[in-house]
Design a protein around this motif. Structure first.
Motif, short mmCIF file in Angstrom:
data_model
loop_
_atom_site.label_atom_id
_atom_site.label_comp_id
_atom_site.label_asym_id
_atom_site.label_seq_id
_atom_site.Cartn_x
_atom_site.Cartn_y
_atom_site.Cartn_z
N UNK A 187 -17.19 25.94 24.72
CA UNK A 187 -17.55 27.27 24.22
C UNK A 187 -16.37 28.22 24.33
N UNK A 188 -15.71 28.20 25.48
CA UNK A 188 -14.58 29.09 25.71
C UNK A 188 -13.45 28.82 24.73
N UNK A 189 -13.16 27.56 24.50
CA UNK A 189 -12.08 27.18 23.57
C UNK A 189 -12.39 27.64 22.15
N UNK A 190 -13.61 27.39 21.70
CA UNK A 190 -13.99 27.80 20.34
C UNK A 190 -13.99 29.33 20.24
N UNK A 191 -14.51 30.01 21.27
CA UNK A 191 -14.53 31.48 21.28
C UNK A 191 -13.10 32.02 21.16
N UNK A 192 -12.18 31.47 21.95
CA UNK A 192 -10.79 31.95 21.91
C UNK A 192 -10.16 31.73 20.54
N UNK A 193 -10.47 30.61 19.90
CA UNK A 193 -9.96 30.37 18.55
C UNK A 193 -10.56 31.37 17.56
N UNK A 194 -11.83 31.67 17.72
CA UNK A 194 -12.44 32.68 16.85
C UNK A 194 -11.78 34.04 17.06
N UNK A 195 -11.45 34.36 18.32
CA UNK A 195 -10.75 35.62 18.61
C UNK A 195 -9.39 35.67 17.91
N UNK A 196 -8.67 34.56 17.92
CA UNK A 196 -7.37 34.52 17.26
C UNK A 196 -7.51 34.74 15.76
N UNK A 197 -8.51 34.10 15.16
CA UNK A 197 -8.70 34.18 13.72
C UNK A 197 -9.31 35.50 13.27
N UNK A 198 -10.00 36.18 14.17
CA UNK A 198 -10.73 37.41 13.83
C UNK A 198 -10.41 38.51 14.84
N UNK A 199 -9.13 38.70 15.08
CA UNK A 199 -8.69 39.63 16.14
C UNK A 199 -9.29 41.02 15.99
N UNK A 200 -9.27 41.57 14.79
CA UNK A 200 -9.77 42.94 14.58
C UNK A 200 -11.26 43.03 14.90
N UNK A 201 -12.03 42.05 14.45
CA UNK A 201 -13.47 42.05 14.75
C UNK A 201 -13.72 42.05 16.25
N UNK A 202 -13.03 41.17 16.97
CA UNK A 202 -13.28 41.06 18.41
C UNK A 202 -12.79 42.28 19.17
N UNK A 203 -11.72 42.91 18.72
CA UNK A 203 -11.28 44.16 19.36
C UNK A 203 -12.35 45.23 19.22
N UNK A 204 -12.91 45.34 18.03
CA UNK A 204 -13.99 46.31 17.80
C UNK A 204 -15.23 45.93 18.59
N UNK A 205 -15.56 44.64 18.60
CA UNK A 205 -16.73 44.15 19.33
C UNK A 205 -16.62 44.48 20.82
N UNK A 206 -15.47 44.20 21.40
CA UNK A 206 -15.27 44.49 22.82
C UNK A 206 -15.32 45.99 23.08
N UNK A 207 -14.72 46.77 22.19
CA UNK A 207 -14.73 48.22 22.35
C UNK A 207 -16.16 48.75 22.30
N UNK A 208 -16.93 48.26 21.34
CA UNK A 208 -18.32 48.71 21.21
C UNK A 208 -19.16 48.31 22.42
N UNK A 209 -18.81 47.18 23.05
CA UNK A 209 -19.53 46.72 24.24
C UNK A 209 -19.04 47.43 25.50
N UNK A 210 -17.95 48.19 25.38
CA UNK A 210 -17.40 48.88 26.54
C UNK A 210 -16.47 48.01 27.36
N UNK A 211 -15.99 46.91 26.79
CA UNK A 211 -15.07 46.02 27.50
C UNK A 211 -13.65 46.42 27.18
N UNK A 212 -12.76 46.20 28.14
CA UNK A 212 -11.33 46.38 27.89
C UNK A 212 -10.81 45.17 27.15
N UNK A 213 -9.74 45.32 26.45
CA UNK A 213 -9.11 44.20 25.75
C UNK A 213 -8.69 43.15 26.76
N UNK A 214 -8.92 41.88 26.44
CA UNK A 214 -8.58 40.80 27.35
C UNK A 214 -7.08 40.66 27.52
#
Length: 105
Positions: A48-75
């Motif tokens: 799960x972690x490996x696939x998630x990280x690959x999705x983050x690489x391919x969809x960086x902007x989405x995940x930055x917004x997702x983390x921001x909306x969740x109140x998480x700091x950038x990894x």
């Protein structure tokens, strides 16, 4: 040999990706998703972690917004680099300032 068969690695990765997308719909972070998929779909957290990280690489902007909306700091930020928020003044502090000069009222 067909690599897209039901038991192929590619189809397994697509399944994990689909389940991660479902987790995102439920506003889960990576750790919550890893725990959920391990418990309910018997998928190893490392997968799960490996696939998630690959999705983050391919969809960086989405995940930055997702983390921001969740109140998480950038990894990518080091915890020591995160801003420290000063506590707001309490109402007692405001009262003390008002009492410093009795003629101010």
């Amino acid at each position: 040999m067909d690599d897209d068969g039901p038991s192929s690695p590619a189809s397994y990765i697509r399944l994990v990706q689909h389940l991660i997308e479902k987790c995102i719909c439920y506003n889960m972070n990576r750790e919550e998703c890893m725990e959920t998929l391990e418990k309910h779909a018997n998928i190893k957290p490392v997968i799960t972690s490996t696939v998630w990280k690959e999705l983050e690489k391919e969809n960086r902007e989405f995940f930055e917004t997702y983390k921001k909306d969740r109140g998480e700091e950038s990894s990518q930020k080091n915890p020591s680099e995160q801003a420290v928020v000063a506590p707001s003044k309490s109402s007692e502090d405001d009262d003390d300032e008002d009492n410093d000069d009795p003629d101010a009222d």
